[in-house]
Design an enzyme around this catalytic site. Sequence first.
Site, short mmCIF file in Angstrom:
data_model
loop_
_atom_site.label_atom_id
_atom_site.label_comp_id
_atom_site.label_asym_id
_atom_site.label_seq_id
_atom_site.Cartn_x
_atom_site.Cartn_y
_atom_site.Cartn_z
N ASN A 159 0.65 -1.11 0.45
CA ASN A 159 0.36 0.10 -0.12
C ASN A 159 0.87 0.69 -0.29
O ASN A 159 1.70 1.75 0.82
CB ASN A 159 -0.55 -0.18 1.12
CG ASN A 159 -1.73 1.13 0.96
OD1 ASN A 159 -2.13 2.71 0.64
ND2 ASN A 159 -3.19 1.02 1.87
N ARG A 198 -2.24 5.59 12.54
CA ARG A 198 -0.87 5.55 12.17
C ARG A 198 -0.01 6.26 12.95
O ARG A 198 1.14 5.84 12.87
CB ARG A 198 -1.16 5.57 10.41
CG ARG A 198 0.32 5.27 9.71
CD ARG A 198 0.01 5.45 8.27
NE ARG A 198 -0.74 3.97 8.14
CZ ARG A 198 -2.12 4.18 7.57
NH1 ARG A 198 -2.44 4.95 7.72
NH2 ARG A 198 -3.24 3.10 7.46
N LYS A 221 -4.56 14.98 8.01
CA LYS A 221 -4.66 13.27 8.40
C LYS A 221 -4.08 12.84 9.40
O LYS A 221 -3.99 13.02 10.89
CB LYS A 221 -4.72 12.88 7.39
CG LYS A 221 -5.02 10.92 7.55
CD LYS A 221 -5.13 10.26 6.13
CE LYS A 221 -5.31 8.70 7.26
NZ LYS A 221 -5.45 7.54 6.03
N ASP A 229 -1.25 -2.78 10.14
CA ASP A 229 -1.96 -3.69 9.91
C ASP A 229 -3.28 -3.07 10.75
O ASP A 229 -3.37 -2.53 11.59
CB ASP A 229 -1.96 -5.38 10.26
CG ASP A 229 -3.56 -5.82 9.82
OD1 ASP A 229 -3.43 -5.63 8.48
OD2 ASP A 229 -4.33 -6.31 10.39
P1 IMP Z 1 -4.82 -2.91 6.05
O1 IMP Z 1 -5.02 -4.59 5.95
O2 IMP Z 1 -3.63 -2.96 6.90
O3 IMP Z 1 -4.57 -2.82 4.90
O4 IMP Z 1 -5.57 -2.37 6.21
C1 IMP Z 1 -7.47 -2.84 6.32
C2 IMP Z 1 -8.29 -1.74 5.42
O5 IMP Z 1 -8.23 -1.07 6.20
C3 IMP Z 1 -8.14 -2.20 4.17
O6 IMP Z 1 -8.73 -2.08 2.98
C4 IMP Z 1 -7.33 -0.65 3.75
O7 IMP Z 1 -7.62 0.20 2.86
C5 IMP Z 1 -7.61 0.33 4.75
N1 IMP Z 1 -7.53 1.26 6.07
C6 IMP Z 1 -5.93 1.20 6.64
N2 IMP Z 1 -5.76 2.29 7.32
C7 IMP Z 1 -6.21 3.13 6.40
C8 IMP Z 1 -6.62 4.55 6.53
O8 IMP Z 1 -5.28 4.92 6.69
N3 IMP Z 1 -7.74 5.49 5.21
C9 IMP Z 1 -8.87 4.68 5.20
N4 IMP Z 1 -8.60 3.33 5.14
C10 IMP Z 1 -7.52 2.45 5.70
#
Ligand code: IMP
Length: 196
Positions: free
Chosen positions: A7, A169, A163, A66
């Site tokens: 990402n 984060r 943000k 995550d």
């Molecule tokens: P991941 O498994 O850590 O990639 O995140 C789980 C879901 O949350 C994924 O669909 C990401 O796109 C979304 N996500 C993670 N962090 C953010 C953020 O800061 N803003 C918006 N969506 C997020």
Amino acid sequence: MYFVSSNDNKFREIMELLSSYSPVSLSLKYKKMKLREIQSNSLEEVAKMKAYEAYELTRDKVIVEDDGLFIESLNDFPGVYSSFVFDTLGNKGILDLLKDKKNRKASFKSVIALHDGKKVLTFTGKITGQISEVIFESGWGYDPIFIPENTDIPFGQMDLNLKNKYSHRRIALQEFLIWYNNNNNNNNNNNPNREK
Ligand code: IMP
């Protein structure tokens, strides 16, 4: 040290944060790679397993991250399934699930896991907020529908700087940087999540 993720948005936000924490000198390289997400009801466990896999791939110090979105009136759904739910239902699906719900409270959680070559440590950031009534135009992931507490601006409409002021984060990274600073200065590790 590597940040391993598929990402680009996460890496961009982390680099912006690192540039504003001037006392910390950490050179972070980006390795773009999709890591396996194990089935678990704990983001920490998912992040730890990602860290082990990322270390196997890089053979260098790594951090991974995550995240999960936890919606109160949906009993914390999608939580650890946030990635799958985003890819299948999307933001429209989430708003549909909340159509008749008055309670739109939600929290966003970030777990950063570090593998330093010997052990894995986790660092957590959690924020609360609301799911919006409509999908705002810009932003990635759940940003177009998540409004953090103490503002009425959705993540999707904030610039990186703003943000990061509110973000889950940022809190997790700050925790990591505190550990990193302490550890590099005096080897004194007092992280409660430490794993031997
Ligand atoms: P991941 O498994 O850590 O990639 O995140 C789980 C879901 O949350 C994924 O669909 C990401 O796109 C979304 N996500 C993670 N962090 C953010 C953020 O800061 N803003 C918006 N969506 C997020």
